[in-house]
Design a protein around this motif. Structure first.
Motif, PDB file in Angstrom:
ATOM      1  N   LEU A 113       0.630  -1.030   0.036  1.00 51.57           N
ATOM      2  CA  LEU A 113       0.096  -0.001   0.069  1.00 51.57           C
ATOM      3  C   LEU A 113       1.058   1.133  -0.064  1.00 51.57           C
ATOM      4  CD1 LEU A 113      -2.632  -0.979   2.854  1.00 51.57           C
ATOM      5  CD2 LEU A 113      -2.727  -1.370   0.208  1.00 51.57           C
ATOM      6  N   ASP A 114       0.542   2.330  -0.814  1.00 50.05           N
ATOM      7  CA  ASP A 114       1.277   3.389  -0.716  1.00 50.05           C
ATOM      8  C   ASP A 114       1.817   4.085   0.541  1.00 50.05           C
ATOM      9  OD1 ASP A 114      -0.945   4.820  -0.139  1.00 50.05           O
ATOM     10  OD2 ASP A 114      -1.190   5.528  -2.112  1.00 50.05           O
ATOM     11  N   ALA A 115       2.571   5.185   0.697  1.00 51.20           N
ATOM     12  CA  ALA A 115       2.788   5.639   2.040  1.00 51.20           C
ATOM     13  C   ALA A 115       1.699   6.342   2.674  1.00 51.20           C
ATOM     14  CB  ALA A 115       4.111   6.518   1.685  1.00 51.20           C
ATOM     15  N   PRO A 116       0.934   7.234   1.918  1.00 52.30           N
ATOM     16  CA  PRO A 116      -0.253   7.754   2.806  1.00 52.30           C
ATOM     17  C   PRO A 116      -1.300   6.744   3.301  1.00 52.30           C
ATOM     18  CG  PRO A 116       0.109   8.854   0.712  1.00 52.30           C
ATOM     19  CD  PRO A 116       1.078   7.771   0.686  1.00 52.30           C
ATOM     20  N   THR A 117      -1.633   5.775   2.848  1.00 51.05           N
ATOM     21  CA  THR A 117      -2.403   4.875   3.292  1.00 51.05           C
ATOM     22  C   THR A 117      -1.599   4.035   4.455  1.00 51.05           C
ATOM     23  OG1 THR A 117      -3.096   4.342   0.978  1.00 51.05           O
ATOM     24  CG2 THR A 117      -3.738   2.818   2.571  1.00 51.05           C
ATOM     25  N   SER A 118      -0.441   3.677   4.312  1.00 54.51           N
ATOM     26  CA  SER A 118       0.426   2.849   5.424  1.00 54.51           C
ATOM     27  C   SER A 118       0.249   3.800   6.702  1.00 54.51           C
ATOM     28  CB  SER A 118       1.566   2.709   5.094  1.00 54.51           C
ATOM     29  OG  SER A 118       1.707   1.998   3.807  1.00 54.51           O
ATOM     30  N   VAL A 119       0.744   5.049   6.566  1.00 56.05           N
ATOM     31  CA  VAL A 119       0.442   6.204   7.741  1.00 56.05           C
ATOM     32  C   VAL A 119      -0.792   6.246   8.321  1.00 56.05           C
ATOM     33  CG1 VAL A 119       1.041   8.425   8.359  1.00 56.05           C
ATOM     34  CG2 VAL A 119       2.422   7.407   6.870  1.00 56.05           C
ATOM     35  N   GLY A 120      -2.002   6.421   7.365  1.00 57.25           N
ATOM     36  CA  GLY A 120      -3.364   6.558   7.810  1.00 57.25           C
ATOM     37  C   GLY A 120      -3.650   5.085   8.761  1.00 57.25           C
ATOM     38  N   THR A 121      -3.605   4.032   8.074  1.00 54.95           N
ATOM     39  CA  THR A 121      -3.839   2.744   8.944  1.00 54.95           C
ATOM     40  C   THR A 121      -3.011   2.667  10.196  1.00 54.95           C
ATOM     41  OG1 THR A 121      -2.100   1.572   7.531  1.00 54.95           O
ATOM     42  CG2 THR A 121      -4.268   1.375   6.748  1.00 54.95           C
ATOM     43  N   ALA A 122      -1.713   3.253  10.294  1.00 51.33           N
ATOM     44  CA  ALA A 122      -1.097   3.427  11.510  1.00 51.33           C
ATOM     45  C   ALA A 122      -1.659   4.248  12.513  1.00 51.33           C
ATOM     46  CB  ALA A 122       0.402   3.765  11.169  1.00 51.33           C
ATOM     47  N   VAL A 123      -2.499   5.406  11.931  1.00 51.58           N
ATOM     48  CA  VAL A 123      -3.069   6.219  12.901  1.00 51.58           C
ATOM     49  C   VAL A 123      -4.131   5.616  13.608  1.00 51.58           C
ATOM     50  CG1 VAL A 123      -4.224   8.326  12.953  1.00 51.58           C
ATOM     51  CG2 VAL A 123      -1.948   8.381  11.796  1.00 51.58           C
ATOM     52  N   VAL A 124      -4.982   4.902  12.541  1.00 50.99           N
ATOM     53  CA  VAL A 124      -6.123   4.040  12.832  1.00 50.99           C
ATOM     54  C   VAL A 124      -5.772   3.015  14.066  1.00 50.99           C
ATOM     55  CG1 VAL A 124      -8.047   2.404  12.133  1.00 50.99           C
ATOM     56  CG2 VAL A 124      -7.280   4.575  10.982  1.00 50.99           C
ATOM     57  N   ALA A 125      -4.645   2.362  13.778  1.00 52.27           N
ATOM     58  CA  ALA A 125      -4.225   1.319  14.619  1.00 52.27           C
ATOM     59  C   ALA A 125      -3.731   1.989  15.898  1.00 52.27           C
ATOM     60  CB  ALA A 125      -2.895   0.569  14.140  1.00 52.27           C
ATOM     61  N   GLY A 126      -3.193   3.017  16.094  1.00 49.56           N
ATOM     62  CA  GLY A 126      -2.832   3.648  17.371  1.00 49.56           C
ATOM     63  C   GLY A 126      -4.087   3.889  17.923  1.00 49.56           C
ATOM     64  N   GLY A 127      -4.999   4.504  17.393  1.00 50.15           N
ATOM     65  CA  GLY A 127      -6.596   4.884  18.015  1.00 50.15           C
ATOM     66  C   GLY A 127      -7.160   3.539  18.640  1.00 50.15           C
ATOM     67  N   VAL A 128      -7.139   2.395  17.684  1.00 51.37           N
ATOM     68  CA  VAL A 128      -7.821   1.216  18.224  1.00 51.37           C
ATOM     69  C   VAL A 128      -7.005   0.524  19.553  1.00 51.37           C
ATOM     70  CG1 VAL A 128      -8.055  -1.137  17.793  1.00 51.37           C
ATOM     71  CG2 VAL A 128      -8.555   0.538  16.107  1.00 51.37           C
ATOM     72  N   VAL A 129      -5.456   0.593  19.387  1.00 53.86           N
ATOM     73  CA  VAL A 129      -4.848   0.345  20.724  1.00 53.86           C
ATOM     74  C   VAL A 129      -5.240   1.140  21.705  1.00 53.86           C
ATOM     75  CG1 VAL A 129      -2.530   0.058  21.493  1.00 53.86           C
ATOM     76  CG2 VAL A 129      -2.944  -0.745  19.351  1.00 53.86           C
ATOM     77  N   ALA A 130      -5.361   2.377  21.587  1.00 55.44           N
ATOM     78  CA  ALA A 130      -5.741   3.350  22.863  1.00 55.44           C
ATOM     79  C   ALA A 130      -6.731   2.795  23.469  1.00 55.44           C
ATOM     80  CB  ALA A 130      -5.662   4.726  22.306  1.00 55.44           C
ATOM     81  N   LEU A 131      -7.942   2.663  22.435  1.00 55.57           N
ATOM     82  CA  LEU A 131      -9.445   2.357  22.841  1.00 55.57           C
ATOM     83  C   LEU A 131      -9.169   1.087  23.722  1.00 55.57           C
ATOM     84  CD1 LEU A 131     -11.534   3.386  20.210  1.00 55.57           C
ATOM     85  CD2 LEU A 131     -11.322   4.359  22.282  1.00 55.57           C
ATOM     86  N   SER A 132      -8.473   0.141  23.152  1.00 52.41           N
ATOM     87  CA  SER A 132      -8.289  -1.290  23.775  1.00 52.41           C
ATOM     88  C   SER A 132      -7.628  -1.029  25.043  1.00 52.41           C
ATOM     89  CB  SER A 132      -7.488  -2.292  22.859  1.00 52.41           C
ATOM     90  OG  SER A 132      -8.400  -2.241  21.605  1.00 52.41           O
ATOM     91  N   LEU A 133      -6.759  -0.221  25.127  1.00 53.43           N
ATOM     92  CA  LEU A 133      -6.060  -0.230  26.541  1.00 53.43           C
ATOM     93  C   LEU A 133      -6.986   0.153  27.577  1.00 53.43           C
ATOM     94  CD1 LEU A 133      -2.677   1.664  25.401  1.00 53.43           C
ATOM     95  CD2 LEU A 133      -3.035  -0.699  26.562  1.00 53.43           C
TER      96      LEU A 133
ATOM     97  N   LEU B 174      -8.841  -1.383   1.557  1.00 62.08           N
ATOM     98  CA  LEU B 174      -7.683  -0.449   1.864  1.00 62.08           C
ATOM     99  C   LEU B 174      -6.813  -0.396   0.395  1.00 62.08           C
ATOM    100  CD1 LEU B 174      -6.052  -1.506   5.366  1.00 62.08           C
ATOM    101  CD2 LEU B 174      -7.012   0.575   4.657  1.00 62.08           C
ATOM    102  N   TYR B 175      -6.796  -1.545  -0.290  1.00 65.08           N
ATOM    103  CA  TYR B 175      -6.035  -1.564  -1.542  1.00 65.08           C
ATOM    104  C   TYR B 175      -6.793  -0.512  -2.304  1.00 65.08           C
ATOM    105  CZ  TYR B 175      -3.610  -3.795  -5.345  1.00 65.08           C
ATOM    106  OH  TYR B 175      -2.736  -3.645  -6.308  1.00 65.08           O
ATOM    107  N   ALA B 176      -8.219  -0.500  -2.395  1.00 60.99           N
ATOM    108  CA  ALA B 176      -8.924   0.281  -3.385  1.00 60.99           C
ATOM    109  C   ALA B 176      -8.436   1.791  -2.920  1.00 60.99           C
ATOM    110  CB  ALA B 176     -10.252   0.342  -2.969  1.00 60.99           C
ATOM    111  N   VAL B 177      -8.107   2.148  -1.963  1.00 59.57           N
ATOM    112  CA  VAL B 177      -7.505   3.585  -1.601  1.00 59.57           C
ATOM    113  C   VAL B 177      -6.158   3.554  -1.824  1.00 59.57           C
ATOM    114  CG1 VAL B 177      -7.266   5.106   0.329  1.00 59.57           C
ATOM    115  CG2 VAL B 177      -9.235   3.731   0.434  1.00 59.57           C
ATOM    116  N   GLY B 178      -5.192   2.747  -1.626  1.00 59.81           N
ATOM    117  CA  GLY B 178      -3.923   3.139  -1.770  1.00 59.81           C
ATOM    118  C   GLY B 178      -3.200   1.816  -2.232  1.00 59.81           C
ATOM    119  N   GLY B 179      -3.750   1.208  -3.220  1.00 61.65           N
ATOM    120  CA  GLY B 179      -2.863  -0.267  -3.732  1.00 61.65           C
ATOM    121  C   GLY B 179      -2.226   0.377  -4.868  1.00 61.65           C
ATOM    122  N   ALA B 180      -1.070  -0.594  -5.102  1.00 67.36           N
ATOM    123  CA  ALA B 180       0.090  -0.561  -5.912  1.00 67.36           C
ATOM    124  C   ALA B 180      -0.441  -0.584  -7.573  1.00 67.36           C
ATOM    125  CB  ALA B 180       0.875  -1.524  -5.737  1.00 67.36           C
ATOM    126  N   ALA B 181      -1.302  -1.218  -7.884  1.00 70.56           N
ATOM    127  CA  ALA B 181      -1.503  -1.240  -9.131  1.00 70.56           C
ATOM    128  C   ALA B 181      -3.301  -1.421  -9.494  1.00 70.56           C
ATOM    129  CB  ALA B 181      -1.017  -2.799  -9.990  1.00 70.56           C
TER     130      ALA B 181
END
Lengths: 229, 254
Positions: free
Chosen positions: A8-28, A162-169
């Motif tokens: 996945l391209d860089a913006p999508t990777s960073v976006g999912t990392a932010v979402v993952a951070g939020g999910v982890v914070a809520l789970s904590l 996610l691939y639809a948003v930031g896929g490689a091909a």
């Protein structure tokens, strides 16, 4: 089954990392409120080790091939979804940094797929199924299997999104969704069977350890032999 | 695939990468790979150069290639996806020998292989030079929430113990005549997985009680805080700066 770097391209990777951070914070927050307190961190750590080790068990499929458990719903049913999210996040992080399995920039993506989509969709289905089944511990493995069955294609479809948003091909999305969904439904069947058998054996031996079985245990009654009384 | 992790990758040594503090190395790894991912896909030459840079970094660790080769195999499922990509992607077609494939699909497949391999090589360079314990210290230093650091620390501490338990259970099955070759063996293997959960959980309870009896109050004490000099930061930043410059250059020229 981990997404590598560059998928996945860089913006999508960073976006999912932010979402993952939020999910982890809520789970904590949720885990410390309902499922664990900070005293029980060793327990959560050993559950993470268990998920990691359970993925090492090879289940033969036939013709010399074998598959392995993903364990998202298994963990969620056993210790609760928030703790399962934390454990899977740590497992994915350790796999990325110490085993080079799954890209380090795709860690957020992998957490979203397995720690968020597979755990929470699967656990939600399990909760819904267990609510309509009879209130007995024996219902829990069936509910866990239903959750495990749905969790794998759910994660695959989130990946397609996610691939639809930031896929490689440019791949026709309906083709990708059909291929990924069908293939992962098959994997989900295997996941469901193994989860059913594993949860069944735990419910038989230690139903008190199974999070989803809470409130479904037969009430213990105190019996005193009559001739003593 | 998550299977086949027998033990972690770390190999002792005394090279520049071994000596870098783990938190510096962790940030350098993340920013380097992120910059590589940000390189536009058609810039294959730039990506190849960055892959060679990652390979050179891995070579400075002086770890035997035979130790590294199995690790690079984690890529296989996605290498297969990359090989299929030119045939299923849309867009203008191009002749490739006897085959007609999608041009953007082919470009993306090459970029995907280059980026994915660079990521794996860089992560292996990190993994072989960093002790699991130091990864946990780095996470703690970088202010990752305490519960996650704790879970990670118990994980790296007990993973070999539980893996050993798994191995003993396998030996016990084999010595009783079990041979798992088909789906019929699943009940046995799944019940074993269930038993492994109960044993892991009970081990967690024992560990917890042992820690409480030794004064555990819910926080890991930091005994040796991590430090880094400017020189170490500068050294670690070099590959990232090269990759960022390459990404910007490739974006401007495309």
């Amino acid at each position: 089954m981990h997404v590598p770097d560059g998928f996945l391209d860089a913006p999508t990777s960073v976006g999912t990392a932010v979402v993952a951070g939020g999910v982890v914070a809520l789970s904590l927050a949720r885990a410390s409120r309902r499922e664990l307190d900070e005293r029980t961190a060793p327990l959560a750590g050993l559950v993470a080790v268990f998920v990691f080790a359970a993925q090492m068990v090879n289940f033969p499929v036939g013709a010399g091939t074998s598959g392995h458990l993903i364990g998202a719903v298994l963990a969620a049913v056993l210790v609760g979804p928030a703790t399962a999210t934390l454990c899977l996040t740590v497992v994915l992080g350790v796999q990325a940094f110490l085993f080079a399995d799954g890209g380090v920039t795709a860690l957020g993506t992998n957490v979203v797929l397995m720690g968020l989509a597979a755990v929470w969709v699967g656990y939600g289905v399990s909760r819904a199924v267990v609510a309509v089944l009879p209130t007995r511990p024996a219902s829990v493995p069936f509910a866990a299997a239903a959750g495990a069955l749905v969790s794998v294609p759910a994660a695959a479809l989130v990946f397609v999104g996610l691939y639809a948003v930031g896929g490689a091909a440019p791949i026709p999305l309906d083709t990708l969704a059909t291929a990924m969904g069908t293939w992962h439904l098959l994997i989900g069947v295997g996941e469901a069977v193994i989860t059913f058998l594993a949860v069944g054996s735990i419910v038989a031996a230690r139903p008190d350890l199974v999070h989803l079985a809470r409130g479904r245990m037969p009430a213990l009654e105190l019996r005193t032999p009559e001739h003593v009384a | 695939m998550g299977s086949g992790h027998s033990s972690h990758l770390h190999v002792d040594g005394d090279t520049p990468l071994h000596r870098l503090p783990p938190h510096v190395k962790l940030l350098a790894l993340l920013t380097f790979v992120l910059a590589v991912v940000a390189v536009p896909s058609p810039a294959h030459g730039v990506l190849l150069g960055l892959l060679l840079l990652a390979v050179a970094l891995l070579a400075t660790t002086r770890v035997a290639p035979r130790h590294l080769a199995p690790r690079l195999a984690v890529e296989t499922p996605f290498a297969i996806f990359a090989l299929v990509l030119p045939f299923v992607a849309t867009g203008p077609r191009v002749e490739l020998g006897p085959l007609t494939v999608s041009e953007p699909g082919l470009a993306a497949a090459v970029a995907l292989l280059l980026k994915g391999t660079t990521g794996v090589v860089a992560a292996v360079a990190f993994a072989v030079t960093t002790r699991p314990r130091d990864l946990v210290r780095a996470l703690q230093h970088l202010r990752v929430p305490d519960p996650l650091v704790l879970i990670a620390s118990f994980m790296v501490r007990y993973v070999d113990v539980v893996a050993d338990q798994l191995r003993r259970m396998r030996v016990a099955r084999l010595s009783r005549g079990f041979s798992g070759r088909s789906v019929r063996s699943w009940p046995v293997l799944a019940a074993g997985t269930g038993a492994l959960f109960i044993r892991s959980y009970e081990r967690g309870e024992r560990v917890h009680l042992a820690m409480v009896s030794r004064g555990w109050n819910g926080r890991m004490p930091v005994t040796h805080p991590l430090t880094a000099t400017r020189g170490q930061w500068a050294l670690a930043a070099l590959p990232t700066l090269v990759a960022v410059a390459a990404a910007i250059g490739a974006r401007l020229s495309s």
